[in-house]
Motif scaffolding. Structure first.
Motif, mmCIF file in Angstrom:
data_model
loop_
_atom_site.group_PDB
_atom_site.id
_atom_site.type_symbol
_atom_site.label_atom_id
_atom_site.label_comp_id
_atom_site.label_asym_id
_atom_site.label_seq_id
_atom_site.Cartn_x
_atom_site.Cartn_y
_atom_site.Cartn_z
ATOM 1 N N UNK A 1 0.775 -1.244 0.000
ATOM 2 C CA UNK A 1 0.000 0.000 0.000
ATOM 3 C C UNK A 1 0.797 1.280 0.000
ATOM 4 N N UNK A 2 2.099 1.228 -0.282
ATOM 5 C CA UNK A 2 2.931 2.435 -0.363
ATOM 6 C C UNK A 2 2.843 3.293 0.892
ATOM 7 N N UNK A 3 2.840 2.641 2.044
ATOM 8 C CA UNK A 3 2.888 3.377 3.306
ATOM 9 C C UNK A 3 1.544 3.854 3.821
ATOM 10 N N UNK B 1 -9.755 -9.955 -6.876
ATOM 11 C CA UNK B 1 -8.333 -9.655 -7.055
ATOM 12 C C UNK B 1 -8.148 -8.371 -7.851
ATOM 13 N N UNK B 2 -8.951 -8.192 -8.916
ATOM 14 C CA UNK B 2 -8.819 -7.012 -9.763
ATOM 15 C C UNK B 2 -9.057 -5.734 -8.959
ATOM 16 N N UNK B 3 -10.067 -5.750 -8.098
ATOM 17 C CA UNK B 3 -10.370 -4.556 -7.301
ATOM 18 C C UNK B 3 -9.304 -4.311 -6.236
ATOM 19 N N UNK B 4 -8.767 -5.378 -5.664
ATOM 20 C CA UNK B 4 -7.683 -5.220 -4.686
ATOM 21 C C UNK B 4 -6.499 -4.506 -5.337
ATOM 22 N N UNK B 5 -6.113 -4.971 -6.519
ATOM 23 C CA UNK B 5 -4.966 -4.367 -7.209
ATOM 24 C C UNK B 5 -5.294 -2.937 -7.628
ATOM 25 N N UNK B 6 -6.527 -2.684 -8.046
ATOM 26 C CA UNK B 6 -6.934 -1.327 -8.415
ATOM 27 C C UNK B 6 -6.739 -0.357 -7.255
ATOM 28 N N UNK B 7 -7.127 -0.779 -6.049
ATOM 29 C CA UNK B 7 -6.950 0.071 -4.875
ATOM 30 C C UNK B 7 -5.478 0.264 -4.541
ATOM 31 N N UNK B 8 -4.706 -0.816 -4.600
ATOM 32 C CA UNK B 8 -3.284 -0.728 -4.254
ATOM 33 C C UNK B 8 -2.510 0.101 -5.264
ATOM 34 N N UNK C 1 -5.537 3.277 -8.976
ATOM 35 C CA UNK C 1 -6.044 3.503 -10.319
ATOM 36 C C UNK C 1 -7.560 3.708 -10.273
ATOM 37 N N UNK C 2 -8.093 4.622 -11.074
ATOM 38 C CA UNK C 2 -9.538 4.870 -11.044
ATOM 39 C C UNK C 2 -10.349 3.855 -11.834
ATOM 40 N N UNK C 3 -9.682 3.092 -12.719
ATOM 41 C CA UNK C 3 -10.401 2.144 -13.569
ATOM 42 C C UNK C 3 -9.755 0.775 -13.471
ATOM 43 N N UNK C 4 -10.584 -0.244 -13.312
ATOM 44 C CA UNK C 4 -10.091 -1.602 -13.095
ATOM 45 C C UNK C 4 -9.320 -2.138 -14.297
ATOM 46 N N UNK C 5 -9.601 -1.629 -15.499
ATOM 47 C CA UNK C 5 -8.920 -2.128 -16.701
ATOM 48 C C UNK C 5 -7.434 -1.783 -16.695
ATOM 49 N N UNK C 6 -7.045 -0.804 -15.871
ATOM 50 C CA UNK C 6 -5.633 -0.421 -15.791
ATOM 51 C C UNK C 6 -4.791 -1.425 -15.006
ATOM 52 N N UNK C 7 -5.430 -2.422 -14.424
ATOM 53 C CA UNK C 7 -4.690 -3.425 -13.645
ATOM 54 C C UNK C 7 -4.808 -4.818 -14.248
#
Length: 614
Positions: free
Chosen positions: A265-267, A533-540, A543-549
C-alpha cells in the motif's frame, strides 16, 4: 558470453565499471548531443543508458533505428560524469560505451509514445495493448498484480488453506448475472455455462471434507462494465471453510487484507480491526452499503422532523440531512457547486441552510422552516454555528444514493476526508429477501445459498422482508471487494427459502440437484467469501479504472480490440454445434461487415491523401 545478454538493463552498478557487457532490450529513447548519441535501452528489469561516439559504424546504425526496435549491444561499463548521474535510475551512476550492435527485432512507426504518458484514448491503447503494456505505469501495475497474487497464495497457505481447482465448464446457475453459454457439440441443443463463481463446487469440497479451500478463481459474467467492474471475466480469491461461524471467516480475511495492504500500500495506514456495520445502519448513515469511511461525515434521517410540514418540498417524503461543520466561511459558490454535483447524481437540486449564532438559520430554504423545525434539526444533528446542513428528499433508495454521494463529495471539499489510509469495514445483517419493484414478487436479495438468521423457524414465522441472512460484504474506501456468507447446508431450510422466493421443490431439485443430494449425505456447517483480485490491485495501484490493472481486458463494450473478439463463426462451425442464426442476426452481421469495409476504405483513402500532402 551469452548470445543475448550478460546482464539485464536494470542490473549494472558502479561496481561493474570497467566490465565488458552485453545487453538486449528495446530502444526506449534517443538523444543526439553534438554527434554523441545517448540511448536508453529498456527491458523488463529497467533502463540502462548507452553512449555512442560519433564517426563510428555503430553510431550511424543506431541513429537510423526507430524507437522500440529490439537491439543487442556490446560495450564497456563506464562511470557517468558527475553532472550526468541520474539518481532516479538504479543504473544512473553508469553507462555503457557501445562497441557493437545487432538488430533483433525491427519496429514500425509506433502509434503512440511509450516513454511518456500522453493523452492517447483507451480504444487505441487496447487495440495495441502489447505496446501499452510496455509503458512504465502499466508494466508496474501488472507486476504489482503478480506480486499480490503470489502473496495471497503464501498467506492463505500459511493459514492452513489448500489451493484446489474447480471446473470451468459447468451448468447454469442463478448467481444474479447472465451466464456465458457454451454450446455442446456432442449433446445437441444443450449448453455448458462458464462459472459466475465456483459457488456450488467449493461448497461440495467442504461436504467432501477438505475443510479449508482457496483458489485464485476466474469468474465469467455477461454484465455491463463499470469503473470497478470488468465485463466478461474477473478473478477472485475464492475461499471456503468448514465448521465456522461468521467471525471465523472475518478473522482469516482481516489478517490477509491487513497484511496485503500494508505490504503493497505504499505506506498508507490500514485501520484495524475492521468495524462491523449492519446493512440498514450503513444505508441510514452513509447512504450506501459500500461506505467510504474516509469521509468523516454521516447522514441523519430527519423525516419525522418534517412530518406534516407545510414545506411542500419535504412533506410526505423521506428526508435525509447532512451536517458539515466548519463551513461558515464557505462562499456561495461552494453551495452552488454542491448543488450541481447533486444534480449530476440524479437530484433535482440540493436544499441547504447554514447555522449561525443563536441557531439562526440562513439559506434558500430557511424561511420555510419553523422554529420547531429549526430546534429539532439543530439538536438532532448536533449542529453548531458555522455548520452547513444539506438535505435530500424523495424515495428512500433515491435519497440514499444521492445523499451518499453528496456526503463523500462534501467531505472531500471541506477537509473532512482522511487521505493516505485504507479504511475497511464489514457490512453485515443483509436482508435475506427483497421485493421486486416491477413484479412485486419476493426474491433473494443476494446469494440464495446463504443461511437465514433464525434458520427454519424464521422462514416459517417471520415476514420474509424482515428475515436477515448470515451474509456479509467487505468494503475498502468505498469499493466493495467481496460478498460472502455462512451457507445454508440443510435441505429442509433450502427448500423453504427457495419456496419463499417462488421456486417449487421440483425447481430446486432440477437446478441444484447435485448440491441438494450432497446435503443429504452429511454436510458440515460452512461459510466463505471471495474478494476480487482485480479490485484489490486497483486500490493498491491507486487507479480509477479496473482495466488499468488487467493485462488484456475487454473494453467498455465487452470487446477485445486486439484479438477481435467477439467474432463471427462460419456456417460449418455453427452446423457442427447444432446452431443457426436468425435472419435478423445475419442481416446485422452483414451490415456490420459492410460498415467495417467502408471505414477501412475511407481510412486508406485518408492515409494516401496524407502521404501526398507530405
Amino acid at each position: 558470453m551469452h548470445r543475448y545478454r550478460s546482464h539485464t538493463c536494470g542490473e549494472l552498478r558502479s561496481a561493474d565499471i570497467g566490465s565488458d557487457v552485453r545487453l538486449s532490450g528495446w530502444l526506449h529513447n534517443r538523444r543526439n548531443l553534438g554527434g554523441i548519441l545517448f540511448i536508453d535501452v529498456r527491458d523488463h528489469y529497467g533502463i540502462t543508458q548507452l553512449v555512442v561516439r560519433p564517426g563510428t559504424d555503430v553510431n550511424e546504425r543506431l541513429s537510423s533505428l526507430s524507437k522500440e526496435t529490439v537491439i543487442r549491444v556490446d560495450g564497456a561499463v563506464v562511470a557517468r560524469g558527475a553532472d550526468n548521474v541520474n539518481p532516479e535510475l538504479p543504473t544512473g551512476e553508469v553507462e555503457v560505451e557501445v562497441s557493437g550492435v545487432e538488430v533483433l527485432g525491427t519496429a514500425e512507426q509506433i502509434p503512440f509514445t511509450i516513454n511518456a504518458e500522453d493523452g492517447v484514448n483507451e480504444e487505441r491503447r487496447l487495440e495495441y495493448r502489447f505496446l501499452d503494456l510496455r509503458r512504465e505505469r502499466m508494466h508496474r501495475n501488472i507486476m504489482l498484480r503478480s506480486a499480490v497474487i503470489s502473496a495471497i497464495r503464501q498467506k492463505m497457505t500459511a493459514q492452513g488453506f489448500n489451493e484446489l481447482a474447480t471446473p470451468i465448464l459447468s451448468a447454469t446457475s442463478p448467481e444474479g448475472a447472465r451466464d456465458f453459454l457454451v454450446p455442446s457439440r456432442l449433446h445437441a441443443g444443450k449448453f455448458y455455462a462458464l462459472p459466475q463463481a465456483p459457488q456450488q463446487f467449493k461448497q461440495l469440497l467442504m461436504i467432501a471434507g477438505f475443510d479449508r479451500y482457496f483458489q485464485i478463481a476466474p469468474c465469467f459474467r455477461d454484465e455491463d462494465a463499470r469503473a470497478d467492474r470488468s465485463p466478461g471475466e474477473f478473478y477472485q480469491l475464492d475461499v471456503e471453510m468448514s465448521f465456522v461461524e461468521q467471525e471465523d471467516v472475518f478473522v482469516v480475511i482481516e489478517k490477509v487484507m491487513t497484511e496485503l495492504f500494508e505490504e503493497f500500500g505504499n505506506g498508507k495506514h490500514v485501520t484495524s480491526p475492521f468495524p462491523r456495520i449492519p446493512f440498514r445502519e450503513a444505508m441510514e448513515k452513509y447512504g450506501s452499503d459500500k461506505p467510504d469511511l474516509r469521509a468523516q461525515l454521516e447522514l441523519v434521517d430527519v423525516t419525522d422532523v418534517f412530518a406534516g410540514s407545510e414545506f411542500k418540498a419535504f412533506a410526505g417524503k423521506h428526508v435525509r440531512a447532512l451536517a458539515v461543520p466548519d463551513t461558515g466561511d464557505q462562499p456561495r459558490k461552494f453551495f452552488d457547486q454542491m448543488g450541481e454535483f447533486a444534480v449530476e447524481q440524479g437530484a433535482k437540486g440540493l436544499a441547504w441552510v447554514r447555522v449561525g449564532e443563536g441557531n439562526a438559520l440562513t439559506g434558500p430554504i430557511a424561511k420555510f422552516l419553523t422554529e420547531e423545525n429549526t430546534t429539532a434539526l439543530v439538536e438532532r444533528l448536533g449542529a453548531k454555528a458555522g455548520t452547513a446542513i444539506f438535505f435530500g428528499a424523495g424515495e428512500y433508495d433515491e435519497v440514499s444514493k444521492i445523499m451518499g454521494a453528496v456526503r463523500v463529495e462534501a467531505a472531500r471539499r471541506t477537509g473532512h476526508f482522511e487521505e493516505g489510509v485504507f479504511r475497511f469495514c464489514w457490512i453485515v445483517d443483509f436482508p435475506m429477501f427483497e421485493k421486486n419493484e416491477d413484479t412485486g414478487e419476493i426474491e433473494f436479495s443476494h446469494n440464495p445459498f446463504s443461511m437465514p438468521q433464525g434458520g427454519l423457524e424464521a422462514l416459517n414465522s417471520k415476514d420474509p422482508l424482515d428475515i436477515l441472512a448470515w451474509q456479509y460484504d467487505i468494503v475498502c474506501n468505498g469499493t466493495e471487494l467481496s460478498s460472502g456468507a455462512i451457507r445454508n447446508h440443510e435441505p429442509e431450510i433450502m427448500y423453504r427459502a427457495f419456496e419463499i422466493a417462488g421456486y417449487s421443490n421440483e425447481d430446486v431439485e432440477r437446478e441444484f440437484g447435485g448440491m441438494l443430494r450432497a446435503f443429504t449425505f452429511g454436510a458440515p456447517p460452512h461459510g466463505g467469501i471471495a474478494p476480487g483480485v482485480d479490485r484489490i490491485v486497483m486500490l493498491l495501484a491507486d487507479e480509477p479504472n479496473i482495466r488499468e490493472t488487467i493485462a488484456f481486458p475487454l473494453n467498455g463494450n465487452a470487446q477485445d480490440l486486439l484479438m477481435g473478439a467477439p467474432s463471427t463463426v462460419d456456417e460449418s462451425r455453427l452446423k457442427e454445434l447444432h446452431l443457426s442464426l436468425r435472419p435478423s442476426a445475419q442481416q446485422a452481421l452483414k451490415a456490420a461487415a459492410e460498415a467495417k469495409d467502408a471505414a477501412e476504405a475511407k481510412s486508406g483513402s485518408e492515409a494516401k491523401d496524407g502521404d501526398a500532402a507530405e
